[in-house]
Design a protein around this motif. Sequence first.
Motif, PDB file in Angstrom:
ATOM      1  N   ALA A  91       0.829  -1.207   0.000  1.00 50.48           N
ATOM      2  CA  ALA A  91       0.000   0.000   0.000  1.00 50.48           C
ATOM      3  C   ALA A  91       0.865   1.259   0.000  1.00 50.48           C
ATOM      4  O   ALA A  91       0.565   2.232  -0.705  1.00 50.48           O
TER       5      ALA A  91
ATOM      6  N   ARG B  82       3.895   1.555  -1.194  1.00 50.90           N
ATOM      7  CA  ARG B  82       4.500   1.687  -2.530  1.00 50.90           C
ATOM      8  C   ARG B  82       3.495   2.285  -3.519  1.00 50.90           C
ATOM      9  O   ARG B  82       3.862   3.101  -4.369  1.00 50.90           O
ATOM     10  N   LYS B  83       2.229   1.874  -3.408  1.00 45.00           N
ATOM     11  CA  LYS B  83       1.206   2.413  -4.305  1.00 45.00           C
ATOM     12  C   LYS B  83       0.985   3.899  -4.058  1.00 45.00           C
ATOM     13  O   LYS B  83       0.839   4.680  -5.003  1.00 45.00           O
TER      14      LYS B  83
ATOM     15  N   ALA C 256       3.758   5.695  -5.666  1.00 49.62           N
ATOM     16  CA  ALA C 256       3.609   5.675  -7.122  1.00 49.62           C
ATOM     17  C   ALA C 256       2.587   6.714  -7.581  1.00 49.62           C
ATOM     18  O   ALA C 256       2.791   7.407  -8.589  1.00 49.62           O
ATOM     19  N   LEU C 257       1.488   6.834  -6.851  1.00 51.13           N
ATOM     20  CA  LEU C 257       0.480   7.834  -7.203  1.00 51.13           C
ATOM     21  C   LEU C 257       1.043   9.237  -7.068  1.00 51.13           C
ATOM     22  O   LEU C 257       0.802  10.104  -7.921  1.00 51.13           O
TER      23      LEU C 257
ATOM     24  N   GLN D 276      -8.790  -0.266  -9.599  1.00 53.20           N
ATOM     25  CA  GLN D 276      -7.739   0.722  -9.826  1.00 53.20           C
ATOM     26  C   GLN D 276      -7.573   1.626  -8.606  1.00 53.20           C
ATOM     27  O   GLN D 276      -8.541   2.154  -8.074  1.00 53.20           O
ATOM     28  N   ALA D 277      -6.335   1.821  -8.153  1.00 55.85           N
ATOM     29  CA  ALA D 277      -6.042   2.774  -7.079  1.00 55.85           C
ATOM     30  C   ALA D 277      -5.933   4.157  -7.707  1.00 55.85           C
ATOM     31  O   ALA D 277      -5.136   4.362  -8.628  1.00 55.85           O
TER      32      ALA D 277
ATOM     33  N   PRO E  61      -3.925   3.955  -0.040  1.00 57.84           N
ATOM     34  CA  PRO E  61      -4.564   4.156  -1.347  1.00 57.84           C
ATOM     35  C   PRO E  61      -6.066   3.866  -1.289  1.00 57.84           C
ATOM     36  O   PRO E  61      -6.516   3.032  -0.504  1.00 57.84           O
TER      37      PRO E  61
ATOM     38  N   ALA F  59      -9.008   2.471  -3.797  1.00 54.72           N
ATOM     39  CA  ALA F  59      -9.214   1.788  -5.076  1.00 54.72           C
ATOM     40  C   ALA F  59     -10.701   1.601  -5.330  1.00 54.72           C
ATOM     41  O   ALA F  59     -11.523   1.613  -4.399  1.00 54.72           O
TER      42      ALA F  59
ATOM     43  N   LYS G 275      -5.167  -6.185  -0.318  1.00 52.43           N
ATOM     44  CA  LYS G 275      -3.915  -5.516  -0.668  1.00 52.43           C
ATOM     45  C   LYS G 275      -3.559  -4.425   0.347  1.00 52.43           C
ATOM     46  O   LYS G 275      -2.535  -3.766   0.210  1.00 52.43           O
TER      47      LYS G 275
ATOM     48  N   TYR H 244      -5.525  -1.827   0.745  1.00 48.93           N
ATOM     49  CA  TYR H 244      -6.144  -0.600   0.252  1.00 48.93           C
ATOM     50  C   TYR H 244      -7.484  -0.380   0.956  1.00 48.93           C
ATOM     51  O   TYR H 244      -8.037  -1.273   1.582  1.00 48.93           O
TER      52      TYR H 244
END
Length: 275
Positions: A55, A57-58, A61-62, A128-129, A143, A145, A156, A158
């Motif tokens: 989570a 890492r996501k 990334a966002l 999709q996040a 995140p 999603a 995950k 999320y």
Amino acid sequence: MRAPGVVHHGTRRRRAAYRRAVLSGAEVLVTVGVVLLLLVAHQLWWTNRQARHGAERKVQALEREWGTPAPGSDSGAESGGDTGVGSGTGGTGGGDEGAGKGGAGRSGRDSPSGSAVNSSQKRPRWSQAYAVLRIPRLSLRVPVAEGVSKAGVLNKGYVGHYKGTQQPGQAGNFALAGHRNTHGEPFRYLPRLRRGDTITVETKAAVYTYTVDRTLSQTSARDVGVIRPVPRSLVRPSYGYTQPGYYITLTTCTPEYTSRYRMAVWGTLTSMRPR
């Protein structure tokens, strides 16, 4: 007449067989116990570690995709069940949280002064996040999603957006679900939220700030009223809102380590700023 104290071979064989059976049974029990302990460790430790790492890492990334991290992005995600409403949410709360005590505040009925609230966001793909939820009181950054499926979203680590509810900043109810235990447990400490606490939702387009003002500590898992456009418990109708507005709903399981009931925290939109 048998001599006293003489043990025949048949008796010894039966005793040896009995001892082997006892030892074998003990070994099986020990093995089962070890396996159960490993399963518990996997659920309570490994799934949390893995989901939190993924989570975070996501979120990063966002933020890279959006260009510049929003203020407070250095906050670590803190631990926060199976949650969905309709699998449900909601519950009892303090007396000042009932709908009869004033309904939605002005910030709940109207868009924040001077803000053009987004009413036509593009619908995210399933699982999709697309947003980041931040709750300062819980040191939570996670995140968001699309959807509330276990495999695709909740497991995950999320937070999942209920299909059919509004997107951030839109008129109606932006409703979310998250695990309270295992798989990152982002909503583990949801009961710590108090009236006046802030919740921010960041998307590629804007940052939306909601203010907590009501809590339902327990309701049926099928109490879909708490995620309706004007959220109001069908099980405990004194809890919820009576007028249209700009709402956020956070739902999770209760009590801890069970999925029998749901709880919900509600807030109203108080500000919005473009990124």
